[in-house]
Scaffold this motif. Structure first.
Motif, mmCIF file in Angstrom:
data_model
loop_
_atom_site.group_PDB
_atom_site.id
_atom_site.type_symbol
_atom_site.label_atom_id
_atom_site.label_comp_id
_atom_site.label_asym_id
_atom_site.label_seq_id
_atom_site.Cartn_x
_atom_site.Cartn_y
_atom_site.Cartn_z
ATOM 1 N N ALA A 72 -20.539 -18.755 -47.152
ATOM 2 C CA ALA A 72 -19.870 -19.654 -46.204
ATOM 3 C C ALA A 72 -19.563 -18.906 -44.904
ATOM 4 O O ALA A 72 -19.853 -19.397 -43.809
ATOM 5 C CB ALA A 72 -18.589 -20.201 -46.820
ATOM 6 N N LEU A 73 -19.008 -17.704 -45.033
ATOM 7 C CA LEU A 73 -18.625 -16.974 -43.824
ATOM 8 C C LEU A 73 -19.859 -16.522 -43.052
ATOM 9 O O LEU A 73 -19.916 -16.642 -41.825
ATOM 10 C CB LEU A 73 -17.726 -15.772 -44.186
ATOM 11 N N LYS A 74 -20.865 -16.038 -43.764
ATOM 12 C CA LYS A 74 -22.063 -15.564 -43.055
ATOM 13 C C LYS A 74 -22.763 -16.709 -42.319
ATOM 14 O O LYS A 74 -23.344 -16.506 -41.247
ATOM 15 C CB LYS A 74 -23.032 -14.864 -44.019
ATOM 16 N N SER A 75 -22.687 -17.904 -42.880
ATOM 17 C CA SER A 75 -23.378 -19.050 -42.255
ATOM 18 C C SER A 75 -22.811 -19.360 -40.868
ATOM 19 O O SER A 75 -23.466 -20.020 -40.067
ATOM 20 C CB SER A 75 -23.287 -20.287 -43.148
ATOM 21 N N LEU A 76 -21.600 -18.875 -40.576
ATOM 22 C CA LEU A 76 -20.986 -19.151 -39.267
ATOM 23 C C LEU A 76 -21.533 -18.255 -38.159
ATOM 24 O O LEU A 76 -21.236 -18.462 -36.981
ATOM 25 C CB LEU A 76 -19.457 -18.997 -39.362
ATOM 26 N N TYR A 209 -25.388 -26.407 -44.026
ATOM 27 C CA TYR A 209 -25.959 -26.613 -45.361
ATOM 28 C C TYR A 209 -27.292 -25.871 -45.495
ATOM 29 O O TYR A 209 -27.514 -25.122 -46.456
ATOM 30 C CB TYR A 209 -26.138 -28.117 -45.597
ATOM 31 N N GLU A 210 -28.159 -26.036 -44.505
ATOM 32 C CA GLU A 210 -29.477 -25.388 -44.555
ATOM 33 C C GLU A 210 -29.320 -23.871 -44.562
ATOM 34 O O GLU A 210 -29.998 -23.166 -45.287
ATOM 35 C CB GLU A 210 -30.347 -25.821 -43.364
ATOM 36 N N LYS A 211 -28.375 -23.378 -43.741
ATOM 37 C CA LYS A 211 -28.180 -21.925 -43.655
ATOM 38 C C LYS A 211 -27.646 -21.375 -44.996
ATOM 39 O O LYS A 211 -28.121 -20.349 -45.484
ATOM 40 C CB LYS A 211 -27.197 -21.600 -42.507
ATOM 41 N N CYS A 212 -26.674 -22.082 -45.569
ATOM 42 C CA CYS A 212 -26.109 -21.621 -46.850
ATOM 43 C C CYS A 212 -27.167 -21.628 -47.950
ATOM 44 O O CYS A 212 -27.233 -20.723 -48.779
ATOM 45 C CB CYS A 212 -24.936 -22.502 -47.270
ATOM 46 N N LYS A 213 -28.003 -22.667 -47.943
ATOM 47 C CA LYS A 213 -29.066 -22.764 -48.957
ATOM 48 C C LYS A 213 -30.015 -21.581 -48.849
ATOM 49 O O LYS A 213 -30.421 -20.984 -49.840
ATOM 50 C CB LYS A 213 -29.838 -24.068 -48.747
ATOM 51 N N SER A 214 -30.333 -21.230 -47.608
ATOM 52 C CA SER A 214 -31.232 -20.113 -47.377
ATOM 53 C C SER A 214 -30.572 -18.783 -47.809
ATOM 54 O O SER A 214 -31.182 -17.964 -48.500
ATOM 55 C CB SER A 214 -31.607 -20.096 -45.896
ATOM 56 N N LEU A 215 -29.298 -18.604 -47.422
ATOM 57 C CA LEU A 215 -28.586 -17.360 -47.758
ATOM 58 C C LEU A 215 -28.456 -17.164 -49.273
ATOM 59 O O LEU A 215 -28.469 -16.048 -49.785
ATOM 60 C CB LEU A 215 -27.187 -17.360 -47.121
ATOM 61 N N ARG A 216 -28.317 -18.261 -49.984
ATOM 62 C CA ARG A 216 -28.206 -18.199 -51.448
ATOM 63 C C ARG A 216 -29.489 -17.687 -52.087
ATOM 64 O O ARG A 216 -29.492 -17.075 -53.143
ATOM 65 C CB ARG A 216 -27.895 -19.602 -51.973
ATOM 66 N N ASN A 217 -30.590 -17.933 -51.418
ATOM 67 C CA ASN A 217 -31.890 -17.687 -52.038
ATOM 68 C C ASN A 217 -32.715 -16.687 -51.236
ATOM 69 O O ASN A 217 -33.864 -16.951 -50.890
ATOM 70 C CB ASN A 217 -32.632 -19.018 -52.197
ATOM 71 N N LEU A 218 -32.099 -15.529 -50.930
ATOM 72 C CA LEU A 218 -32.803 -14.405 -50.303
ATOM 73 C C LEU A 218 -33.432 -14.721 -48.949
ATOM 74 O O LEU A 218 -34.273 -13.972 -48.467
ATOM 75 C CB LEU A 218 -33.885 -13.852 -51.248
#
Ligand SMILES: Cc1ncc(COP(=O)(O)O)c(C=O)c1O
Length: 381
Positions: A72-76, A209-218
């Motif tokens: 969440a924080l990195k997505s910002l 949402y798109e950024k978090c999804k990407s961060l979750r999956n490398l």
């Protein structure tokens, strides 16, 4: 007499989760079908159903609440050195996500009225460098966030709402977790809904949402080459088995919330005449105590130390857990020189020195609650 002896010999852990029939049916489905990693229909189903329950558009299921905070924080996309306001009285994950990204954590002391972040103090600590606030609801009540939300909207400060301990709780009749630009939850075994380990990030913003999804999956490549990665991410994926359990748990959320409040109310009435401890009320002016855990704080006049009382309870086969050690007291952060050395946060220190919580997991029996309360009342007599 016979009954009492039996109870004394039985260990009462601080938490025993509740596993529902539907959890087992769902998990068996995954095992039978072979959908055991993060691919599989339960992950999407859980994301959809959980975000709908909280009233958010998008959900990104992850491997823990700590992972949810990181993502969440990195997505910002904040710049190094920018300030993020956090509570000092919280799980270390709150500070870790800030420190790991090279951001500057600004600590807030506790308000003793509700053991949450002091909201007046938050308003005072907002500066031009403040880019985000992690609003963390602790133990019983939500943070009184109305004013803060208003200021944040005006100043374009992002809110990450950490509702890990508040699944099913409401603030002014709206679900906790529905207020943040991003909201995070944990599904560890002691949370209202558990997936063993697990967490989720919720948001209404498609881009986040798109950024978090990407961060979750490398951050797998979005271009032609999947293995040419877009950013520094993590493998924080939730498995289909975990999500299957989450779907089963979510079906039972109304019962869960009701039972948590029953457990809390039972302890509450058993401590009504104990003037040696502080406990939080059942209601305040904006919410109803959800009793994620039942916390007690030894009053200043009590001569016994918290450790002694916890040990005495352990001798009676009752496990307890200390309150959070504040961030400014953490040895690792002292070594790293993260926080100003002499700054005191006296309410958080007071809670840490004198507070602990009693067994309050969903599988506890009423007779066990009575036994625990009776033992604590006797020790403090
Ligand atoms: C408020 C809060 N946030 C985050 C977390 C971290 O969750 P997890 O243990 O799933 O990493 C916890 C854990 O208890 C918590 O209480």
């Amino acid at each position: 007499m016979k009954k009492k002896l039996k109870l004394k010999s039985k260990f009462i852990p601080v938490n025993i989760p509740k596993i529902f029939r539907q959890d087992k049916i769902n998990i068996n489905k995954c095992l039978k079908q072979g959908w055991i990693s993060s691919e599989g229909s339960f992950v999407k189903k859980f994301e959809k159903e959980f975000s709908k329950y909280i009233n958010k558009k998008y959900g990104i299921a992850v491997s823990s609440g700590t992972a949810a905070l990181d993502i969440a924080l990195k997505s910002l996309n904040l710049n190094k050195g920018e300030e993020v306001i956090i509570p000092t009285f919280s799980i270390i994950s709150t500070a870790l996500c800030v420190i790991k990204l090279g951001l500057k954590p600004i600590l807030i002391d506790v308000d003793l009225k509700n053991w949450n972040m002091n909201t007046e103090d938050i308003l005072k600590k907002i500066t031009k460098k403040t880019k985000a606030i992690i609003i963390t609801h602790i133990y019983s009540f939500p943070v009184d966030m109305q004013k803060i939300i208003k200021v944040c909207r005006k100043k374009n400060i992002k809110i990450i709402e950490d509702a890990a301990e508040m699944i099913g709780q409401t603030y002014k009749n709206k679900r906790c977790g529905s207020f943040g630009d991003l909201s995070v939850f944990s599904f560890y075994a002691n949370k209202h809904i558990t997936t063993g380990e697990g967490g989720i990030v919720l948001t209404n913003e498609k881009k986040l949402y798109e950024k978090c999804k990407s961060l979750r999956n490398l951050c797998f490549g979005s271009g032609v080459n999947r293995f040419d990665h877009d950013d520094i991410g993590w493998n924080y994926r939730m498995t289909n088995i975990q999500a299957a359990m989450g779907c089963g748990q979510l079906k039972n959320i109304s019962w869960i919330v009701k039972r948590k409040r029953e457990i809390g109310s039972r302890y509450y009435s058993l401590f009504k005449f104990n003037n040696k401890i502080e406990i939080l009320p059942k209601y305040n002016n904006y919410s109803k105590n959800i009793f994620w855990v039942f916390g007690v704080v030894l009053k200043k006049k009590v001569k016994l130390k918290k450790k002694y009382v916890m040990n005495e309870l352990m001798k009676k086969n009752i496990q307890t857990r200390s309150f959070f050690c504040p961030m400014h007291k953490q040895k690792i952060f002292k070594k790293m020189n993260i926080f100003p050395k002499k700054k005191r946060y006296k309410n958080s220190e007071y809670l840490y020195s004198n507070g602990f919580y009693l067994p309050s997991g969903l599988s506890i029996k009423n007779s066990e609650i009575d036994y625990v309360a009776n033992c604590l009342n006797n020790i403090l007599k």
